[in-house]
Design a protein around this motif. Structure first.
Motif, PDB file in Angstrom:
ATOM      1  N   TRP A  42       0.824  -1.214   0.000  1.00 27.66           N
ATOM      2  CA  TRP A  42       0.000   0.000   0.000  1.00 27.66           C
ATOM      3  C   TRP A  42       0.854   1.259   0.000  1.00 27.66           C
ATOM      4  CZ3 TRP A  42       0.574   3.719   3.656  1.00 27.66           C
ATOM      5  CH2 TRP A  42       1.173   3.351   4.871  1.00 27.66           C
ATOM      6  N   ALA A  43       2.143   1.114   0.369  1.00 24.95           N
ATOM      7  CA  ALA A  43       3.015   2.275   0.539  1.00 24.95           C
ATOM      8  C   ALA A  43       4.006   2.459  -0.605  1.00 24.95           C
ATOM      9  CB  ALA A  43       3.782   2.141   1.861  1.00 24.95           C
ATOM     10  N   ASN A  44       3.833   1.718  -1.692  1.00 26.82           N
ATOM     11  CA  ASN A  44       4.770   1.801  -2.815  1.00 26.82           C
ATOM     12  C   ASN A  44       3.998   1.632  -4.114  1.00 26.82           C
ATOM     13  OD1 ASN A  44       6.751   1.504  -4.777  1.00 26.82           O
ATOM     14  ND2 ASN A  44       7.497  -0.463  -4.006  1.00 26.82           N
ATOM     15  N   TRP A  45       4.080   2.647  -4.997  1.00 29.03           N
ATOM     16  CA  TRP A  45       3.474   2.519  -6.310  1.00 29.03           C
ATOM     17  C   TRP A  45       4.571   2.513  -7.371  1.00 29.03           C
ATOM     18  CZ3 TRP A  45       2.114   6.215 -10.472  1.00 29.03           C
ATOM     19  CH2 TRP A  45       1.357   5.591 -11.475  1.00 29.03           C
ATOM     20  N   ARG A  46       4.771   1.317  -7.973  1.00 24.94           N
ATOM     21  CA  ARG A  46       5.689   1.136  -9.089  1.00 24.94           C
ATOM     22  C   ARG A  46       7.109   1.634  -8.803  1.00 24.94           C
ATOM     23  NH1 ARG A  46       2.241   2.448 -14.622  1.00 24.94           N
ATOM     24  NH2 ARG A  46       0.724   0.762 -14.368  1.00 24.94           N
ATOM     25  N   ASP A  47       7.514   1.583  -7.563  1.00 19.87           N
ATOM     26  CA  ASP A  47       8.861   1.997  -7.153  1.00 19.87           C
ATOM     27  C   ASP A  47       9.151   3.458  -7.475  1.00 19.87           C
ATOM     28  OD1 ASP A  47       9.197  -0.647  -6.416  1.00 19.87           O
ATOM     29  OD2 ASP A  47      10.392  -1.185  -8.167  1.00 19.87           O
ATOM     30  N   THR A  48       8.113   4.241  -7.739  1.00 16.31           N
ATOM     31  CA  THR A  48       8.315   5.662  -8.035  1.00 16.31           C
ATOM     32  C   THR A  48       7.851   6.563  -6.902  1.00 16.31           C
ATOM     33  OG1 THR A  48       6.174   5.793  -9.148  1.00 16.31           O
ATOM     34  CG2 THR A  48       8.102   5.364 -10.538  1.00 16.31           C
ATOM     35  N   VAL A  49       6.854   6.117  -6.144  1.00 21.25           N
ATOM     36  CA  VAL A  49       6.290   6.921  -5.059  1.00 21.25           C
ATOM     37  C   VAL A  49       6.237   6.047  -3.810  1.00 21.25           C
ATOM     38  CG1 VAL A  49       4.395   8.409  -4.351  1.00 21.25           C
ATOM     39  CG2 VAL A  49       4.822   8.045  -6.775  1.00 21.25           C
ATOM     40  N   TYR A  50       6.869   6.514  -2.741  1.00 22.01           N
ATOM     41  CA  TYR A  50       6.935   5.740  -1.502  1.00 22.01           C
ATOM     42  C   TYR A  50       6.310   6.522  -0.347  1.00 22.01           C
ATOM     43  CZ  TYR A  50      10.483   2.638  -3.623  1.00 22.01           C
ATOM     44  OH  TYR A  50      11.172   1.754  -4.412  1.00 22.01           O
ATOM     45  N   ALA A  51       5.386   5.878   0.373  1.00 21.08           N
ATOM     46  CA  ALA A  51       4.917   6.433   1.642  1.00 21.08           C
ATOM     47  C   ALA A  51       5.953   6.120   2.709  1.00 21.08           C
ATOM     48  CB  ALA A  51       3.572   5.826   2.018  1.00 21.08           C
ATOM     49  N   LEU A  52       6.341   7.145   3.466  1.00 19.81           N
ATOM     50  CA  LEU A  52       7.383   6.963   4.477  1.00 19.81           C
ATOM     51  C   LEU A  52       6.878   7.118   5.898  1.00 19.81           C
ATOM     52  CD1 LEU A  52      10.416   8.850   2.851  1.00 19.81           C
ATOM     53  CD2 LEU A  52       9.717   6.458   2.583  1.00 19.81           C
ATOM     54  N   THR A  53       5.667   7.635   6.075  1.00 21.61           N
ATOM     55  CA  THR A  53       5.125   7.816   7.420  1.00 21.61           C
ATOM     56  C   THR A  53       3.686   7.312   7.464  1.00 21.61           C
ATOM     57  OG1 THR A  53       4.255  10.042   7.006  1.00 21.61           O
ATOM     58  CG2 THR A  53       6.543   9.879   7.763  1.00 21.61           C
ATOM     59  N   PHE A  54       3.139   7.256   8.668  1.00 19.39           N
ATOM     60  CA  PHE A  54       1.796   6.745   8.923  1.00 19.39           C
ATOM     61  C   PHE A  54       1.184   7.707   9.933  1.00 19.39           C
ATOM     62  CE2 PHE A  54      -1.169   3.535  10.749  1.00 19.39           C
ATOM     63  CZ  PHE A  54      -1.683   3.000   9.576  1.00 19.39           C
ATOM     64  N   GLU A  55       0.459   8.735   9.425  1.00 21.13           N
ATOM     65  CA  GLU A  55       0.091   9.873  10.270  1.00 21.13           C
ATOM     66  C   GLU A  55      -1.421  10.053  10.400  1.00 21.13           C
ATOM     67  OE1 GLU A  55       2.446  13.491   9.683  1.00 21.13           O
ATOM     68  OE2 GLU A  55       3.433  12.435   8.042  1.00 21.13           O
ATOM     69  N   PRO A  56      -1.939   9.974  11.610  1.00 23.43           N
ATOM     70  CA  PRO A  56      -3.370  10.192  11.805  1.00 23.43           C
ATOM     71  C   PRO A  56      -3.741  11.667  11.712  1.00 23.43           C
ATOM     72  CG  PRO A  56      -2.369   8.995  13.658  1.00 23.43           C
ATOM     73  CD  PRO A  56      -1.265   9.565  12.840  1.00 23.43           C
ATOM     74  N   ALA A  57      -4.991  11.913  11.285  1.00 20.23           N
ATOM     75  CA  ALA A  57      -5.604  13.238  11.399  1.00 20.23           C
ATOM     76  C   ALA A  57      -6.266  13.316  12.769  1.00 20.23           C
ATOM     77  CB  ALA A  57      -6.634  13.439  10.300  1.00 20.23           C
ATOM     78  N   VAL A  58      -5.985  14.378  13.523  1.00 15.81           N
ATOM     79  CA  VAL A  58      -6.401  14.446  14.929  1.00 15.81           C
ATOM     80  C   VAL A  58      -7.189  15.719  15.207  1.00 15.81           C
ATOM     81  CG1 VAL A  58      -4.316  13.156  15.559  1.00 15.81           C
ATOM     82  CG2 VAL A  58      -4.324  15.648  15.769  1.00 15.81           C
ATOM     83  N   PHE A  59      -7.815  15.739  16.372  1.00 19.59           N
ATOM     84  CA  PHE A  59      -8.355  16.970  16.934  1.00 19.59           C
ATOM     85  C   PHE A  59      -7.275  17.542  17.868  1.00 19.59           C
ATOM     86  CE2 PHE A  59     -12.938  15.018  17.087  1.00 19.59           C
ATOM     87  CZ  PHE A  59     -12.942  14.928  15.707  1.00 19.59           C
ATOM     88  N   ALA A  60      -6.961  18.808  17.717  1.00 19.25           N
ATOM     89  CA  ALA A  60      -6.076  19.487  18.657  1.00 19.25           C
ATOM     90  C   ALA A  60      -6.919  20.471  19.460  1.00 19.25           C
ATOM     91  CB  ALA A  60      -4.962  20.224  17.916  1.00 19.25           C
ATOM     92  N   TYR A  61      -6.594  20.646  20.737  1.00 23.15           N
ATOM     93  CA  TYR A  61      -7.431  21.529  21.548  1.00 23.15           C
ATOM     94  C   TYR A  61      -6.598  22.309  22.567  1.00 23.15           C
ATOM     95  CZ  TYR A  61      -7.218  17.902  25.212  1.00 23.15           C
ATOM     96  OH  TYR A  61      -6.791  16.998  26.162  1.00 23.15           O
ATOM     97  N   HIS A  62      -7.176  23.426  22.997  1.00 20.67           N
ATOM     98  CA  HIS A  62      -6.574  24.289  24.012  1.00 20.67           C
ATOM     99  C   HIS A  62      -7.043  23.789  25.376  1.00 20.67           C
ATOM    100  CE1 HIS A  62      -6.523  28.260  26.322  1.00 20.67           C
ATOM    101  NE2 HIS A  62      -5.262  28.065  25.979  1.00 20.67           N
ATOM    102  N   LYS A  63      -6.145  23.183  26.144  1.00 19.57           N
ATOM    103  CA  LYS A  63      -6.536  22.514  27.385  1.00 19.57           C
ATOM    104  C   LYS A  63      -7.295  23.417  28.349  1.00 19.57           C
ATOM    105  CE  LYS A  63      -2.886  18.976  27.377  1.00 19.57           C
ATOM    106  NZ  LYS A  63      -1.679  18.492  28.086  1.00 19.57           N
ATOM    107  N   PRO A  64      -6.844  24.662  28.597  1.00 16.27           N
ATOM    108  CA  PRO A  64      -7.602  25.494  29.548  1.00 16.27           C
ATOM    109  C   PRO A  64      -9.038  25.753  29.101  1.00 16.27           C
ATOM    110  CG  PRO A  64      -5.395  26.390  29.225  1.00 16.27           C
ATOM    111  CD  PRO A  64      -5.578  25.303  28.203  1.00 16.27           C
ATOM    112  N   SER A  65      -9.303  25.718  27.811  1.00 18.54           N
ATOM    113  CA  SER A  65     -10.666  25.962  27.326  1.00 18.54           C
ATOM    114  C   SER A  65     -11.598  24.794  27.620  1.00 18.54           C
ATOM    115  CB  SER A  65     -10.653  26.234  25.820  1.00 18.54           C
ATOM    116  OG  SER A  65      -9.932  27.412  25.524  1.00 18.54           O
ATOM    117  N   PHE A  66     -11.032  23.646  27.955  1.00 19.38           N
ATOM    118  CA  PHE A  66     -11.840  22.466  28.273  1.00 19.38           C
ATOM    119  C   PHE A  66     -11.617  22.021  29.723  1.00 19.38           C
ATOM    120  CE2 PHE A  66     -11.616  22.459  23.689  1.00 19.38           C
ATOM    121  CZ  PHE A  66     -12.903  22.098  23.315  1.00 19.38           C
ATOM    122  N   ALA A  67     -11.294  22.970  30.578  1.00 16.34           N
ATOM    123  CA  ALA A  67     -11.018  22.635  31.984  1.00 16.34           C
ATOM    124  C   ALA A  67     -12.252  22.071  32.679  1.00 16.34           C
ATOM    125  CB  ALA A  67     -10.515  23.874  32.725  1.00 16.34           C
TER     126      ALA A  67
END
Length: 379
Positions: A145-170
């Motif tokens: 899944w991480a290699n197409w025809r030896d021309t394009v390589y996926a090098l990382t595995f990165e989730p999409a996340v929610f980031a939040y301001h901790k004091p705003s959710f105290a």
């Protein structure tokens, strides 16, 4: 030899590509625009004995790339590295323009190595003939899944996340699912108004990819968009712009941010928190290639081999908090690269394949962006 999967004019052939006199003014404009958007960092050769140079175009911030380059230069002390940090769209356009100029005899070539979070644009470069096949010592063991025809390589595995301001959710927990997000926006309008942010999919390649995947995986995404629109969502082109505002509380929450950047910022800014969505988590990869028109393709291939090696993958995983693709590194006790255990999550990785090209169809793109804007505006 790679064969394209869509019809197009190949470099150097007659057809729709303009002849040199007509092409060069357009190329010059693209190159000038790309140069103005680039942030260039020069890493001198540790030995100080040569002016030989590896040229990298990348969407990874130079500060995050620094330990990778330092490790590479330890075994290549005579090699300088010129690192140009670009937005993903500008990076793609610059490779195309410089490659076309080189094919027509009007330029000296392009970067030796390209590393981008816009998976679709990287696959398009390869499909359109702008990437060369490279086989490294680790290619045979790389996941399909991480290699197409030896021309394009996926090098990382990165989730999409929610980031939040901790004091705003105290006083209450931050949203952990998209349904939680809609509920928080409805129940806390004063806290939320003007304080939720996300990528602008019209300006951010990875933001557009996240939106396209959300639409495929989650029928309720437009209810999420409408709720964010009612709350006055702020849109930005880069992760850094979002995280600056989350760190100081101008934004309470960021939707669908690259987890690698959030983790790095959270280490340095204790008010930033991170949530891996529990309903489903889109996973993308940073994708590497060596351009066909690279000024020195052997140097680019050498850097690719380093990043695919156990040492390079360990650096990506541990030092940069970018989860590794390499099965050897991913099998270590911290498979999430220090982010958070991914076990038990509904992970939805994006494979490196020509299927990504569907996201780049201009009519499809226009429809998706129009629907996004309608949802935000409540129409």
């Amino acid at each position: 030899m790679n064969r394209p999967l869509v019809n197009r004019a190949r470099l150097g052939q007659s057809g729709p590509i303009m002849c040199l006199p007509a092409l060069l003014p357009a190329v010059a404009l693209v190159l000038a625009a790309g140069a103005s958007l680039a942030e260039t960092t020069l890493f001198p050769p540790p030995s100080g004995r040569t002016d030989e140079e590896l040229l990298i175009y990348s969407s990874l911030d130079s500060d995050l790339a620094r330990p990778l380059i330092a490790a590479f230069q330890r075994t290549h002390p005579d090699l300088a590295v010129r690192y140009e940090d670009l937005l993903t769209g500008a990076l793609h356009d610059r490779i195309v323009a410089e490659s076309q100029a080189a094919s027509e005899g009007g330029g000296g070539g392009t970067a030796d190595f390209v590393f981008s979070s816009a998976m679709d644009l990287q696959v398009k470069l390869a499909n359109d003939g702008f990437a060369r096949p490279v086989v490294t010592p680790d290619t045979a063991n790389w996941p399909d899944w991480a290699n197409w025809r030896d021309t394009v390589y996926a090098l990382t595995f990165e989730p999409a996340v929610f980031a939040y301001h901790k004091p705003s959710f105290a006083g209450h927990p931050p949203p952990a699912t998209r349904a939680d997000l809609i509920r928080w926006l409805a129940e806390h309008p004063e806290e939320a108004q003007g304080r939720i942010g996300t990528y602008d999919p019209a300006r951010s390649g990875v933001g557009y990819l996240f939106l396209a995947r959300d639409q495929e995986l989650y029928p309720g995404i437009w209810a999420v968009a409408e709720a964010m629109g009612r709350a006055g969502v702020r849109q930005y082109a880069t992760t850094g712009e979002l995280l600056e505002r989350i760190a100081d509380g101008r934004l309470a929450l960021g939707y669908n941010l690259l987890g690698s950047y959030v983790t790095d910022w959270a280490r340095r800014h204790p008010d930033i928190g991170l949530i891996l969505p529990r309903d489903f988590t889109v996973v993308v990869s940073r994708v590497a290639l060596v351009p066909t028109a690279a000024r020195n393709p052997a140097r680019g291939a050498g850097f690719l081999a380093f990043l695919m090696s156990p040492e390079g993958q360990e650096l990506l995983s541990e030092t940069l908090r970018l989860s590794a693709v390499s099965l050897e590194v991913a099998g270590q006790p911290t498979p999430a690269g220090g982010m958070q255990d991914l076990a038990g999550l509904r992970l939805k990785p994006v494979p490196v394949s020509p299927g990504l090209l569907a996201y780049l169809d201009q009519a499809t793109r226009a429809r998706l962006l129009a629907r996004w804007n309608r949802a935000l505006s409540g129409r």
